[in-house]
Design an enzyme around this catalytic site. Structure first.
Site, mmCIF file in Angstrom:
data_model
loop_
_atom_site.group_PDB
_atom_site.id
_atom_site.type_symbol
_atom_site.label_atom_id
_atom_site.label_comp_id
_atom_site.label_asym_id
_atom_site.label_seq_id
_atom_site.Cartn_x
_atom_site.Cartn_y
_atom_site.Cartn_z
ATOM 1 N N CYS A 201 0.853 -1.188 0.000
ATOM 2 C CA CYS A 201 0.000 0.000 0.000
ATOM 3 C C CYS A 201 0.886 1.234 0.000
ATOM 4 O O CYS A 201 1.669 1.446 0.947
ATOM 5 C CB CYS A 201 -0.925 -0.005 1.212
ATOM 6 S SG CYS A 201 -1.893 1.521 1.378
ATOM 7 N N CYS B 48 -1.358 6.978 5.937
ATOM 8 C CA CYS B 48 -2.480 6.201 6.480
ATOM 9 C C CYS B 48 -1.912 4.954 7.131
ATOM 10 O O CYS B 48 -1.219 4.171 6.487
ATOM 11 C CB CYS B 48 -3.478 5.825 5.393
ATOM 12 S SG CYS B 48 -4.852 4.787 6.001
ATOM 13 N N CYS C 18 -4.319 0.117 8.525
ATOM 14 C CA CYS C 18 -4.008 -1.312 8.462
ATOM 15 C C CYS C 18 -2.738 -1.554 9.283
ATOM 16 O O CYS C 18 -1.628 -1.696 8.748
ATOM 17 C CB CYS C 18 -3.813 -1.762 7.015
ATOM 18 S SG CYS C 18 -5.309 -1.651 6.019
ATOM 19 N N GLN D 266 -22.262 -6.708 7.171
ATOM 20 C CA GLN D 266 -20.848 -6.998 7.370
ATOM 21 C C GLN D 266 -20.013 -6.415 6.233
ATOM 22 O O GLN D 266 -20.415 -6.417 5.072
ATOM 23 C CB GLN D 266 -20.624 -8.507 7.452
ATOM 24 C CG GLN D 266 -21.314 -9.192 8.618
ATOM 25 C CD GLN D 266 -20.586 -8.981 9.935
ATOM 26 O OE1 GLN D 266 -19.620 -8.233 10.015
ATOM 27 N NE2 GLN D 266 -21.053 -9.644 10.978
ATOM 28 N N GLU E 272 -34.477 -6.610 16.047
ATOM 29 C CA GLU E 272 -33.479 -5.587 15.707
ATOM 30 C C GLU E 272 -34.074 -4.213 16.022
ATOM 31 O O GLU E 272 -35.263 -3.979 15.777
ATOM 32 C CB GLU E 272 -33.124 -5.697 14.220
ATOM 33 C CG GLU E 272 -32.372 -4.541 13.628
ATOM 34 C CD GLU E 272 -31.020 -4.308 14.280
ATOM 35 O OE1 GLU E 272 -30.708 -3.141 14.555
ATOM 36 O OE2 GLU E 272 -30.296 -5.300 14.530
ATOM 37 N N CYS F 106 -17.651 -9.556 17.592
ATOM 38 C CA CYS F 106 -16.571 -8.814 16.937
ATOM 39 C C CYS F 106 -15.585 -8.276 17.962
ATOM 40 O O CYS F 106 -14.724 -7.454 17.627
ATOM 41 C CB CYS F 106 -17.133 -7.683 16.080
ATOM 42 S SG CYS F 106 -18.073 -6.449 17.003
#
Length: 374
Positions: free
Chosen positions: A3, A11, A14, A211, A261, A333
């Site tokens: 990248c 950035c 990641c 997702q 929900e 998560c």
């Protein structure tokens, strides 16, 4: 994955990018097992891996710069825009939209919101791509001042992006790190983006959660169904069901499935998918998952929970412990909140688990755990 933004230091989202991907995957499973206390008797399935690049189905682009030269990407430490239109996490079906959107900002005279001075209108561009390459684009604005200009110039954007099928304006007036507001103005005839997952067309409305990684999400749903089918489940709840991913995959003749929900838009999406797919025995309710469970009479054979990062919380965890429900499928998560919730459910023991690398090159993870009552 290489990248140029990471290499240039502009950035660092990641964070694990310098680490070879197989090592990232191994470290994720070790981390999850450690946080959960590596409980005895758990069968760990191999980690579900992802493509290293081009896996994201959604771009959340901060808009900065000027009308004449907008940036689409993130903000630096001073609140100024960093353009990330070439980010390798996005597939071509998404990245093809960025240049036309930047040109549209100029054409429609959409002044990017400037965080340091709290001036301007356009805060974010939220772009979602379906597996078929169709696009949903949302303009997050400070007010409706630019709404008429967006409507006027929208035909030119649709000409530049023939696969654009859903467009909307979201109004987020407050100066805060909040992605979107409560008001949504639909600009197209189509209201939903169809996300084809395991043969199901899941309808996605503008404010519905889905997702980020479609392929890994498909594997998540397949594994959940496989575990449910093994135990011949005849009734199931899907709490925090979103657009109904788990519930709709679990639907079978002779099996009653209820999804709960808080988002009315997500519930409407799930109902549309159930109707289009001809899935009888499914029911979706808009409401709070904990309130629904605490007010229920009978309990099902299986409860599926897919809470946000904060987890279920003590009231729902303790209800599950006391309810007598024989099995729980917990999709988490955040291993830390999963561990906290499990501490309130000592009678529901993890027997199977699988880490799914939904977010490569980051410390984030998804873990699916089957709990059975002892």
């Amino acid at each position: 994955m290489r990248c140029e933004y990471f290499d240039a230091g502009v950035c660092r989202s990641c964070t694990l990018l310098p680490q070879p991907y197989p090592e990232q995957v191994d470290a994720q499973q070790r981390h999850v097992r450690t946080v959960l206390g590596d409980p005895a008797g758990v069968t760990w399935l191999p980690t579900v891996t992802s493509a290293e690049a081009g896996f994201r189905n959604k771009a959340k682009m901060v808009v900065a710069g000027t009308v004449e030269a907008p940036t689409l990407g993130i903000l630096d430490g001073h609140g100024h825009g960093v353009d990330l239109q070439g980010c390798p996490l996005y597939p071509p079906s998404l990245s093809v939209a960025f240049a036309p959107l930047a040109a549209f900002v100029t054409r429609a005279g959409l002044t990017p919101y400037d965080v340091p001075t709290r001036t301007g209108e356009l805060k974010h561009l939220l772009v979602t791509a379906s597996p078929d390459g169709e696009l949903m684009i949302r303009f997050v604005l400070r007010s409706t001042e630019a709404l008429a200009r967006i409507r006027k110039h929208l035909p030119s954007l649709r000409a530049a992006l023939p696969h654009l099928v859903v467009a909307s304006v979201n109004v987020q007036p407050v100066h805060a790190a909040v992605l979107e507001g409560d008001r949504e103005v639909l600009l197209t005839e189509r209201e939903t983006l169809r996300m084809l997952v395991n043969g199901l067309d899941l309808h996605l409305r503008p404010r519905s959660f889905f997702q980020t990684n479609t392929e890994v999400a498909a594997a998540l749903y397949r594994q959940a169904v496989a575990w449910a089918d093994e135990t011949q489940v005849t009734s199931a709840w899907d709490l925090y069901c979103g657009v109904g991913g788990f519930a709709l995959h679990l639907a079978r003749p002779g099996r009653e499935v209820v999804g709960v929900e808080t988002s009315a838009e997500a519930v409407a999406s799930a109902q549309m998918t159930a109707r289009d797919a001809g899935l009888p025995g499914t029911r979706f309710l808009a409401g709070d998952a904990t309130s629904f469970a605490l007010a229920a009479g009978d309990v099902p054979d299986l409860v599926v929970v897919n809470p946000p990062r904060r987890g279920l919380g003590e009231p729902l965890s303790r209800w599950l412990e006391a309810s007598g429900v024989p099995r729980v499928l917990y999709s988490s998560c955040h291993a830390g909140s999963l561990a906290r919730d499990l501490a309130h459910m000592p009678s529901l023991r993890p027997v199977r688990a699988q880490v799914l690398d939904m977010f490569p090159h980051t410390l984030h993870h998804e873990v699916l755990t089957l709990l059975e009552r002892t």
